[in-house]
Write an enzyme that holds these catalytic residues in place. Sequence first.
Site, PDB file in Angstrom:
ATOM      1  CB  SER A 527     -13.762  28.642 -30.743  1.00  8.73           C
ATOM      2  OG  SER A 527     -13.212  28.665 -29.453  1.00  8.73           O
ATOM      3  CG  ASP A 613     -12.303  35.765 -28.240  1.00  7.35           C
ATOM      4  OD1 ASP A 613     -12.801  35.291 -27.199  1.00  7.35           O
ATOM      5  OD2 ASP A 613     -12.130  35.106 -29.270  1.00  7.35           O
ATOM      6  CG  HIS A 650     -15.296  33.167 -28.780  1.00  2.00           C
ATOM      7  ND1 HIS A 650     -13.942  33.060 -28.968  1.00  2.00           N
ATOM      8  CD2 HIS A 650     -15.786  31.894 -28.868  1.00  2.00           C
ATOM      9  CE1 HIS A 650     -13.616  31.788 -29.160  1.00  2.00           C
ATOM     10  NE2 HIS A 650     -14.716  31.073 -29.114  1.00  2.00           N
TER      11      HIS A 650
END
Length: 677
Positions: A527, A613, A650
Amino acid sequence: MTQTPHVHREHGVERPDPYAWMAAGGDALLDHLATERAAYDAATARLRPLAETLRAEMVARVPASEISPRWARARYSYALRTRAGAEYADLVRAPAEGGPDEVALDVVALAADAAYLELGVTVVSPDEDLLAYSVDLDGDEVYELRFRDLRTGLDLEEVVPRSYYSGAWSADSAWFFYTVHDDAYRPHQVWRHRVGTPVAGDVLVLEEPDERFEVQVRGTRTGDLVVLWSESNTTSECWVVDARDVTRGPWSVGGRRDGVRYHAEHRRLPDGSSDLLVVTDDDAVESRLMVAPVPDDDQDATSWIEARPESRSQHLLRADAFSSCVLLAVREDGEHRLVQVPHDDLAGTRGSTELEGDLLRSPRYDAAAVTVLQESWLRPGVAVSDDLGSGLLDRVWEEEAPGYDASAYLTERRSFPSADGTAVPATILRHRDTPLDGTAPALVYGYGSYGAVDEPAWDPALPSLLDRGVVYVYAHNRGGGELGQRWYLDGKLSHKQHTFDDHVAVADGLARDGLVDPDRIATRGLSAGGLLQGAVFSQRPDRWRAVVAEVPFVDVVTTMFDASIPLTITEWDEWGDPRRRADFDWMLAYSPYDNPPPAGSRPDLLVTGAVHDPRVMVHEPAKWVARLRETDPEWSPRCLFRVETGAGAHTGPSGRFGHLAYEAEVYAWVLDRLGVS
């Protein structure tokens, strides 16, 4: 690869973007992603035996069945119990006076026909007859909220189809407060549901119109109040509702002042009165503790009194009140600690006791003891019962790791100078037979954003790397919270480059000091940590043998210009608002999509993404991969894109074994790139 001419023009700067079409989604993007996944599967087919070996090793360190430490309520004690071979843990409970466990929530049954499952809230009502729980079956963080009668084991008829994290019960167990997110996945409303009535009749309690803010809700340990709060990256406001009469409130605890964050905890005092403990960064970068009255129709809470001043060496995270004392959660010297202070000496002038670890669950207000979880990277977790009166500790639980010998591994902390001379700490993990003499390969992990901290936690996957002679390094870069709020602030907005410099500095230091093989250093992050990987991939491609960028936020400028994308507006205070020229300039300077490295100099690259996501839209990594391949065609076969085209989140697949299988895939690729058999 399909290209469509497109140019972004902002502040007199032109940015070609031939893959902008991917942001529209649709069948064209889905077809492209399916092709990418097939290509990834074919390219890594030769690694499947290694991945399966790694997965088997990891699974062998996980007990077939296990049970968590218990937490006590008035009528029952609760635990999470994993049945033999199950992916998920069930919520179980046993009568306080003793007896066998009964299943309160059969999570395995919930996941029976699902490719993915994640629980949002699991909150037992004060009378312990009801359970509010929510489930996400796709990975898009849209949770369906349900209510279960624990006396019958049956769900009630009412279902809230769209809810988010956090929730709280009223004192009489008749009402449940929950949050709802908008189309941009921003939790912006708090609603109140009366159990046994249609959801259509639910009451809107609070709505946050400012798109920079997100709302949450929780109950207090005393059971007397429900706390609602709305928070941006830099500012927050808290409200309280009377949990015994939900029609009273919400009342603001301290209003809203730009640049000031605070959170409130309720406590009862021996004389029968009560007040609020407020942790705030108002005129205190590392935060201080204040005392405030409980607001109501006739009383506001703006008259705060300082109870514990800021300490530059100790970042105050949270205050937890109990009938006998207050526990302060702090970070000091890079460690998470609990500091116990009496109600009449919150500053601890008469002395205090400290304990490493953090509270496990939320014990009762009148608890005589609390359970503290203590973990490390290379040791399974231990839970100790801390007697709040005597301070005596009693080990009550140990995490099992079959066949694992913690004494075979070593952990140490070192620091390395960054580009501006700042010492960057790093935690080095290795097998005791792996020397730090410049011969071993290394994998460096980093995040460095939002003030987040990867607290040490036992990972049954990690020994499979260490056993093969790989040195694993956690780089505690600026932008994270390991060394407090100032450490975080020195790695955000215009200082974001410090995060990237720090990560490279750790890798350069490992090589320069002769600790690891300078030609076999890989790096990994997820991320915002994926952005970190993209930045160091572009800025120092010579440093890395391989890069793993998981769900990376890499099209920084374009995304931050698009207010329709989930999380964009709420993120301006973290990354910058590119509508301002200064912000635009610093973001453009490091945006990986806009700054591919020179052709012919690139390390091997593994990128991941997920269709569902909601945090990093899948087109971001897809665009980046396409751009990189276009700008270096000869290198492109060394760039792989692992995309979840079905259910997936995610952070990857769900379930304890499903996620280990994913880790085994990534580790197999890393080991292969590092030349480790």
